[in-house]
Design an enzyme around this catalytic site. Structure first.
Site, PDB file in Angstrom:
ATOM      1  CE  LYS A 133      -7.443   0.816   3.631  1.00 16.08           C
ATOM      2  NZ  LYS A 133      -6.280   1.556   4.190  1.00 16.08           N
ATOM      3  CB  CYS A 152      -4.033  -1.554   4.777  1.00 14.54           C
ATOM      4  SG  CYS A 152      -3.072  -1.026   6.222  1.00 14.54           S
ATOM      5  CD  GLU A 204      -2.726   1.150   2.569  1.00 10.86           C
ATOM      6  OE1 GLU A 204      -3.854   1.656   2.511  1.00 10.86           O
ATOM      7  OE2 GLU A 204      -2.251   0.648   3.613  1.00 10.86           O
TER       8      GLU A 204
END
Length: 272
Positions: free
Chosen positions: A113, A158, A40
């Site tokens: 995301k 993440c 990321e």
């Protein structure tokens, strides 16, 4: 299938980060990897959250997307480009987007995301929603490997790691490899990183690869690192314990996944 999970310590200058990413992708290709995944924010870890905004790209065009496509062609790799900022609906936000490229340079998948990190322990404060717009759709793509298997690869990023329902949706769509490019803080990573990754592998009977930011960044932030690859029984196939950049190589065996799912057919026992 041999894969590479790449660890970086990205800084505030995009061109410098791309140069380091290219060198690490070259190492992955030299090691025989078919798929290489970057962490990321591989292209930028700015001094402020808003540093992402002027570097936003339109889908399908821009320096970072051109870089990923060119590296995929040059090295003959499938590449998952960690995340980069793509245009959102307003000027104050971007999507934090993971893109997958085939060795032809074609972009074959996009994942924005979904879950946005928010953390405040009195010393560290993060709120990604200030500049990032959330995505809404799980994404996977198929990768025809040299081993003859068409791997189904699920994308996540993440903070998504804390939301097992996302991975349940991916596994319901047939995901066999789950990617988790990340920039976990040192505080939360030390407490939860490995535990959560191994749990996602076990409960979905899938391989998990997690390329991470790992070290002290120019902006003062310290990320946890520990880039790793876990197998469907939850054991670690490979990991990097040290901070700093590097390439973690692992061999994924589809027969191992099939054996785990046959011995413990938990995915077929779901009720809720």
């Amino acid at each position: 299938m041999k894969i590479a999970a790449i660890q970086m310590v990205s800084g505030p200058v995009r061109e410098d980060n791309l140069a380091r990413a290219r060198a690490l992708l070259a190492q992955a290709a030299e090691a025989g990897a078919e798929l290489a995944a970057l962490p990321e924010y591989f292209c930028l870890m700015g001094h402020r959250d808003t540093d992402k905004l002027p570097l936003r790209e339109a889908p399908g065009q821009g320096p970072v997307q051109d870089f990923l496509a060119a590296c995929a062609r040059e090295f003959g790799l499938w590449i998952v480009g960690g995340t980069l900022p793509l245009q959102a609906a307003d000027e104050a936000h971007v999507f934090n987007t993971s893109l997958a490229y085939a060795p032809t340079g074609e972009c074959v998948a996009r994942y924005d995301k979904i879950h946005l990190f928010c953390f405040d322990n009195g010393r560290e404060r993060y709120d990604e929603a200030r500049v990032i717009a959330p995505g809404g759709s799980p994404t996977l793509f198929e990768l025809p490997s040299r081993d003859g298997h068409r791997w189904k690869v699920g994308l996540s990023v993440c903070y998504d790691l804390r939301f097992p329902e996302l991975y349940r949706q991916l596994s319901a769509q047939g995901a066999e490899l789950l990617l988790v490019p990340a920039a976990f803080t040192h505080t939360t990573g030390e407490a939860h990183w490995e535990l959560l990754l191994r749990a996602r592998a076990i409960e979905n009977l899938a391989f998990v690869a997690a390329p991470a930011q790992g070290g002290r960044h120019e902006n003062g932030r310290r990320t946890w690192g520990q880039t790793l690859v876990a197998e469907p029984w939850g054991q670690l196939l490979a990991e990097r314990r040290d901070e700093g950049e590097g390439v973690v190589i692992a061999e994924l065996d589809i027969a191992r996944l099939a054996a785990c799912r046959e011995q413990l057919p938990a995915l077929g026992h779901r009720v809720l």
